[in-house]
Write a protein that holds these residues in place. Sequence first.
Motif, PDB file in Angstrom:
ATOM      1  N   THR A  29      29.956 -11.987  42.213  1.00  0.00           N
ATOM      2  CA  THR A  29      31.157 -11.214  42.121  1.00  0.00           C
ATOM      3  C   THR A  29      31.066  -9.445  42.407  1.00  0.00           C
ATOM      4  N   THR A  30      30.707  -8.519  42.402  1.00  0.00           N
ATOM      5  CA  THR A  30      30.387  -7.166  42.313  1.00  0.00           C
ATOM      6  C   THR A  30      31.902  -6.614  41.206  1.00  0.00           C
ATOM      7  N   LYS A  32      33.188  -2.251  39.455  1.00  0.00           N
ATOM      8  CA  LYS A  32      32.494  -1.078  39.207  1.00  0.00           C
ATOM      9  C   LYS A  32      33.279  -0.394  37.751  1.00  0.00           C
ATOM     10  N   HIS A  44      38.581  -9.809  38.263  1.00  0.00           N
ATOM     11  CA  HIS A  44      37.248 -10.405  39.227  1.00  0.00           C
ATOM     12  C   HIS A  44      36.854 -11.236  37.592  1.00  0.00           C
ATOM     13  N   VAL A  80      27.754  -0.485  38.535  1.00  0.00           N
ATOM     14  CA  VAL A  80      27.810  -1.320  39.478  1.00  0.00           C
ATOM     15  C   VAL A  80      27.451  -2.699  38.563  1.00  0.00           C
ATOM     16  N   LYS A  82      26.924  -6.633  38.436  1.00  0.00           N
ATOM     17  CA  LYS A  82      26.962  -7.968  39.384  1.00  0.00           C
ATOM     18  C   LYS A  82      26.944  -8.956  38.365  1.00  0.00           C
ATOM     19  N   THR A 108      22.688  -4.721  36.909  1.00  0.00           N
ATOM     20  CA  THR A 108      23.625  -3.862  36.630  1.00  0.00           C
ATOM     21  C   THR A 108      22.701  -2.812  37.977  1.00  0.00           C
ATOM     22  N   SER A 109      23.558  -1.898  38.325  1.00  0.00           N
ATOM     23  CA  SER A 109      22.469  -0.712  39.080  1.00  0.00           C
ATOM     24  C   SER A 109      23.581   0.323  39.442  1.00  0.00           C
ATOM     25  N   LEU A 240      34.238  -1.520  45.665  1.00  0.00           N
ATOM     26  CA  LEU A 240      32.870  -0.262  44.697  1.00  0.00           C
ATOM     27  C   LEU A 240      33.460   0.722  45.723  1.00  0.00           C
TER      28      LEU A 240
END
Length: 273
Positions: A29-30, A32, A44, A80, A82, A108-109, A240
Amino acid sequence: MSMMWVNGVATDVISASDRGFSYGDGIFTTIKVTNGVCHLLPDHLMRLQRGISALAIAQIDFDALLNQLCDVAKMLAQGVIKVVISRGVGQRGYSSVGCDSPTVVVSTSPLPSCYQAWQRDGIALGVSTVALGLNPLTAGIKHLNRLEQVLVKQQIDDNGWTDAVVLDCQACVIETNMANLFWRNGDKVYTPNLDFSGVKGLMRAQVKSALAAWAIEVVEDRFKLSSLTDADEIFITNCLMDVVPVVAIETKSYAIGSLTKRLIAHISHKDHV
């Protein structure tokens, strides 16, 4: 700056025998993050639990994961997170016997900077010729088997599209490569049934809930492409980018509709409350 933890340890290394690597045997799952807070965090975690149950993966420590996600969100501030959960290290072959220690990867990103412009201006879609297979056992789950999406993305990149409408092998509309689809025609909103293919997104559920509260009928069924392209307004959703208008499908253009604008404002308000 990106960060990664495997089973709570700061590292980007997993075993080559991990079943997530070998078979795509897992879920993800991703999430925000805004101002150090994870959006829709209970949803999530519930999605991850549903995926674990559906694939009969051994249980993980969700309390520890919750604490880790809250700590990482504070470090990240905005971006983000993940979460990938695989069945873990296993023997050669498909058997999952003895796989009782799942691998949990948190990474993270940055949040893509294009989403605000997409919400304001909308995006154009192509129509992919890569058909999704039908599988009610895994439909709706955000599992790690994403080869179909990889092939669709290759076509998107080759054609210079932003995203594309994706159909199943019976030529029914399912989603776009990165989002769920909704469209309005008259006083009703339509969205594909995802019991046989596709991902049941969390923002999709948020939108359906908002429409129900506004007494707007949502028709969920199996639709051919013409039902979508004949729409009065179209929008796509994921966790997102929230809600993004569609202003064209191939050569046909669409206005950004009042319902789409209302949903964008509604979700944005919820994000910042």
